[in-house]
Design a protein around this motif. Sequence first.
Motif, PDB file in Angstrom:
ATOM      1  N   ARG A  36     -13.125  22.269 -17.856  1.00  0.00           N
ATOM      2  CA  ARG A  36     -12.405  21.021 -18.083  1.00  0.00           C
ATOM      3  C   ARG A  36     -11.014  21.304 -18.650  1.00  0.00           C
ATOM      4  NH1 ARG A  36     -13.754  16.780 -15.310  1.00  0.00           N
ATOM      5  NH2 ARG A  36     -13.647  18.586 -14.054  1.00  0.00           N
ATOM      6  N   ILE A  59      -7.957  22.560 -16.372  1.00  0.00           N
ATOM      7  CA  ILE A  59      -7.204  21.691 -15.465  1.00  0.00           C
ATOM      8  C   ILE A  59      -5.763  21.488 -15.937  1.00  0.00           C
ATOM      9  CG2 ILE A  59      -7.709  19.430 -16.449  1.00  0.00           C
ATOM     10  CD1 ILE A  59      -8.319  18.518 -13.624  1.00  0.00           C
ATOM     11  N   VAL A  70       5.054  -5.313 -11.917  1.00  0.00           N
ATOM     12  CA  VAL A  70       3.818  -5.161 -11.137  1.00  0.00           C
ATOM     13  C   VAL A  70       4.039  -4.231  -9.950  1.00  0.00           C
ATOM     14  CG1 VAL A  70       2.216  -6.391  -9.642  1.00  0.00           C
ATOM     15  CG2 VAL A  70       2.783  -7.321 -11.866  1.00  0.00           C
ATOM     16  N   ALA A  71       5.163  -4.449  -9.265  1.00  0.00           N
ATOM     17  CA  ALA A  71       5.453  -3.598  -8.104  1.00  0.00           C
ATOM     18  C   ALA A  71       5.580  -2.143  -8.540  1.00  0.00           C
ATOM     19  CB  ALA A  71       6.732  -4.059  -7.413  1.00  0.00           C
ATOM     20  N   ILE A 130       4.181  -0.647 -11.102  1.00  0.00           N
ATOM     21  CA  ILE A 130       2.861  -0.076 -11.401  1.00  0.00           C
ATOM     22  C   ILE A 130       2.163   0.304 -10.109  1.00  0.00           C
ATOM     23  CG2 ILE A 130       0.584  -0.556 -12.352  1.00  0.00           C
ATOM     24  CD1 ILE A 130       1.876  -1.042 -14.691  1.00  0.00           C
ATOM     25  N   GLY A 131       2.224  -0.599  -9.117  1.00  0.00           N
ATOM     26  CA  GLY A 131       1.597  -0.300  -7.820  1.00  0.00           C
ATOM     27  C   GLY A 131       2.159   0.973  -7.230  1.00  0.00           C
ATOM     28  N   ILE A 132       3.499   1.054  -7.204  1.00  0.00           N
ATOM     29  CA  ILE A 132       4.145   2.233  -6.612  1.00  0.00           C
ATOM     30  C   ILE A 132       3.764   3.492  -7.388  1.00  0.00           C
ATOM     31  CG2 ILE A 132       6.381   3.318  -6.250  1.00  0.00           C
ATOM     32  CD1 ILE A 132       7.456   0.558  -5.553  1.00  0.00           C
ATOM     33  N   LEU A 145       1.082   4.093  -9.182  1.00  0.00           N
ATOM     34  CA  LEU A 145      -0.309   4.488  -8.907  1.00  0.00           C
ATOM     35  C   LEU A 145      -0.399   5.269  -7.609  1.00  0.00           C
ATOM     36  CD1 LEU A 145      -2.532   1.472  -9.949  1.00  0.00           C
ATOM     37  CD2 LEU A 145      -2.632   3.813 -10.774  1.00  0.00           C
ATOM     38  N   ILE A 146       0.200   4.706  -6.558  1.00  0.00           N
ATOM     39  CA  ILE A 146       0.106   5.360  -5.252  1.00  0.00           C
ATOM     40  C   ILE A 146       0.828   6.700  -5.282  1.00  0.00           C
ATOM     41  CG2 ILE A 146       0.833   5.196  -2.860  1.00  0.00           C
ATOM     42  CD1 ILE A 146       0.202   2.259  -3.022  1.00  0.00           C
ATOM     43  N   VAL A 163      -1.098   9.383  -7.202  1.00  0.00           N
ATOM     44  CA  VAL A 163      -2.235   9.889  -6.417  1.00  0.00           C
ATOM     45  C   VAL A 163      -1.749  10.828  -5.321  1.00  0.00           C
ATOM     46  CG1 VAL A 163      -3.973   9.218  -4.748  1.00  0.00           C
ATOM     47  CG2 VAL A 163      -3.815   8.023  -6.906  1.00  0.00           C
ATOM     48  N   LEU A 213      -2.562  14.773  -4.953  1.00  0.00           N
ATOM     49  CA  LEU A 213      -3.213  15.333  -3.764  1.00  0.00           C
ATOM     50  C   LEU A 213      -2.367  16.439  -3.165  1.00  0.00           C
ATOM     51  CD1 LEU A 213      -4.710  12.303  -1.820  1.00  0.00           C
ATOM     52  CD2 LEU A 213      -5.888  14.165  -2.975  1.00  0.00           C
ATOM     53  N   ALA A 273      -7.469   3.967  -7.358  1.00  0.00           N
ATOM     54  CA  ALA A 273      -6.043   3.942  -7.715  1.00  0.00           C
ATOM     55  C   ALA A 273      -5.201   3.456  -6.549  1.00  0.00           C
ATOM     56  CB  ALA A 273      -5.593   5.331  -8.139  1.00  0.00           C
ATOM     57  N   ILE A 274      -5.540   3.931  -5.351  1.00  0.00           N
ATOM     58  CA  ILE A 274      -4.744   3.523  -4.186  1.00  0.00           C
ATOM     59  C   ILE A 274      -4.940   2.042  -3.898  1.00  0.00           C
ATOM     60  CG2 ILE A 274      -4.594   3.779  -1.685  1.00  0.00           C
ATOM     61  CD1 ILE A 274      -4.662   6.688  -1.993  1.00  0.00           C
ATOM     62  N   ILE A 319      -5.729  -0.380  -6.025  1.00  0.00           N
ATOM     63  CA  ILE A 319      -4.995  -1.176  -7.019  1.00  0.00           C
ATOM     64  C   ILE A 319      -3.499  -1.133  -6.730  1.00  0.00           C
ATOM     65  CG2 ILE A 319      -4.409  -1.385  -9.460  1.00  0.00           C
ATOM     66  CD1 ILE A 319      -7.149  -0.369 -10.143  1.00  0.00           C
ATOM     67  N   GLY A 320      -3.012   0.071  -6.427  1.00  0.00           N
ATOM     68  CA  GLY A 320      -1.581   0.220  -6.134  1.00  0.00           C
ATOM     69  C   GLY A 320      -1.151  -0.674  -5.000  1.00  0.00           C
ATOM     70  N   TRP A 321      -1.874  -0.602  -3.878  1.00  0.00           N
ATOM     71  CA  TRP A 321      -1.495  -1.418  -2.730  1.00  0.00           C
ATOM     72  C   TRP A 321      -1.618  -2.894  -3.043  1.00  0.00           C
ATOM     73  CZ3 TRP A 321       1.670  -0.469   0.750  1.00  0.00           C
ATOM     74  CH2 TRP A 321       1.774   0.807   1.305  1.00  0.00           C
ATOM     75  N   PHE A 347      -1.238  -4.415  -5.878  1.00  0.00           N
ATOM     76  CA  PHE A 347      -0.081  -4.836  -6.678  1.00  0.00           C
ATOM     77  C   PHE A 347       1.150  -5.016  -5.807  1.00  0.00           C
ATOM     78  CE2 PHE A 347      -0.998  -3.611 -11.351  1.00  0.00           C
ATOM     79  CZ  PHE A 347      -2.230  -4.232 -11.257  1.00  0.00           C
ATOM     80  N   ILE A 348       1.379  -4.041  -4.944  1.00  0.00           N
ATOM     81  CA  ILE A 348       2.563  -4.120  -4.089  1.00  0.00           C
ATOM     82  C   ILE A 348       2.469  -5.330  -3.168  1.00  0.00           C
ATOM     83  CG2 ILE A 348       3.769  -2.970  -2.200  1.00  0.00           C
ATOM     84  CD1 ILE A 348       3.130  -0.341  -3.575  1.00  0.00           C
ATOM     85  N   VAL A 396       3.284  -8.610  -4.998  1.00  0.00           N
ATOM     86  CA  VAL A 396       4.720  -8.861  -5.170  1.00  0.00           C
ATOM     87  C   VAL A 396       5.343  -9.261  -3.843  1.00  0.00           C
ATOM     88  CG1 VAL A 396       6.906  -7.797  -5.795  1.00  0.00           C
ATOM     89  CG2 VAL A 396       4.881  -7.332  -7.134  1.00  0.00           C
TER      90      VAL A 396
END
Lengths: 462, 78
Positions: free
Chosen positions: A2, A5, A164-165, A167-169, A171-172, A175, A179, B13-14, B16-18, B20-21, B24
């Motif tokens: 653990r 990482i 909000v936008a 946070i969305g961006i 998060l993606i 990730v 990856l 995560a993906i 939730i992200g999408w 949110f986008i 908006v």
Amino acid sequence: MRKMIFNRISFKLGILFSGIFLIFLLLLGYMLYGVFSNLFIDYISQELLTRGANHSKALEEYYSQATLEHVILMEENVVTSVIITDPYNNILVYSDPVTNEMKRFIGRTNQISNNQILNRNWNNYQYIVSVSPIKDGDLGYVYMFYPTNVLKEMVFVLKFLIFVASIGIILIAVVLIALLSSIMTKPLLKMKEATLKMAKGEYIQKLNVKGDDEIAQLSKSIQTLGEQLQYFEDTRNDFLASISHELRTPLTYIKGYSDVLIKGLIMDRGEQQKYLKVINEETKRVIHLVNDLFEMSKIQTDHFLLNKELTDLTTLLGNVVQSLTPVAEKKGLKIIFNHVKNISPINLDPHRMEQVFYNVIENAIKYTNQGHVKINLLQDETTTKIIVEDTGIGIPEKDIPRIWDRFYRVEKSRARKTGGTGLGLYIVKEIVRLHDGEVYIESVECKGTKVTIMLRREDVIK
Amino acid sequence: MNKFIWIILILVAITIGWSFILFVYMMSWSPPHHMGMMVGRATVYSQMFSWLRGTFFLIVLIVTITLIIWYIHDKKKK
Ligand SMILES: Nc1ncnc2c1ncn2[C@@H]1O[C@H](COP(=O)(O)OP(=O)(O)OP(=O)(O)O)[C@@H](O)[C@H]1O
Ligand SMILES: [Mg+2]
């Protein structure tokens, strides 16, 4: 596991990229917020100003109680409010209840004769305020008010949506970055595993890394390294076996013959001489072997210094040929030495070069059973060439690239008979390389072999 | 086992992200309210909450599907 990482390169890369990304996203968000909120305020102030100016124009044209009431009527039931004063800033009419804050803006305008914005600070005040004089203030003033709480609400929505936008961006992006960086560093982990195994002695490792970037190249190098290590391991064992064999044979002879001599069993002087000769021959073999080993270790540790001097190659080669002639004759081989006249001396280490010629010609004799060994010495303006040709057993084509390796001997069975360690050509190659020369070998199995040594004539180059 | 937890985390995560986008995007290009975006914070909050409820159900759906796949995968191994 653990804890590890946080130590991974993928983690570090991920954090780095996400950090950079985040900083720029925050910057962009802040910029968008600034652009849009200021645009709002500008738009609203302009709107307020035009409307105030229109009212004042209407009053200018026809100033009466009816017109005043009409203006007030127009401003009822909308967000904006209006207050109309006389020239001395006494309030005449208003569309909405007058608050204290509104009063603070009235009366500041004694000298003002243009339409203008009195307040556009929406953060600290409750209204955006504009004033328009009626007939340059002779008839009074029209004050327009736009409540900022409406604006604040709008700006809040703007901020909220940007947030909000973002946070969305984020998060993606996080990730994706995670990856990607773990995919990118996967080959590195594989290589780490492979090298660990190699350290434990499993030299041959298969790493299927696609592509041709630096990482793929590195993994290819690791694979080659493993193969090379395996090869060294194998050859070292063979080498030790053959060394002990090589040493044991002459030493057994030496011991046997000297034992006989010590015991004094042989009285005949001629017989004694013969025995001593054998001992002498065998000692020479041991010395030859030990010398080869010594040369090799010197070459490998880089303590190999050349003592260059101008040397006459004809004499040098002649000496080697002469010392090897008895060996050739014993096998029934003819040894031919051709050289052009007037070979000019070249700058080299005579002692080392002698060894080179010796090894090559010795090979030619050793691996030839019938026919001849021919040595040619040629020279043109830039190079001196020494060509050693034989009519011997030759070298299989697949072995040719490897015969320069340490301890490499073609086909153990055939090599066993002739004896040798496989160091000869390695030493040849290294010494010639140190002289800035070139050496190559052409060979046809069962037909013969041709070794060419090319040395530069430094006197010409200088 | 570890791998599937990572997969679920990534999927969540993906999503939730999408979501949110998309929220908006929807608010700015085709707002559900007749006043568009000039609705004040209360309305935006309530819009957001109903949107999040949808997202939540979507996530639950995705997680269950992944868990089912995981289960089948595990069974096959044995
Ligand atoms: N002229 C030649 N004809 C045929 N094979 C040759 C010839 N020269 C070299 N070889 C092959 O190349 C191999 C390597 O030669 P190298 O001189 O390095 O080792 P060696 O002769 O076996 O041992 P040594 O260290 O005693 O010279 C030999 O084992 C031999 O099979
Ligand atoms: Mg040799």
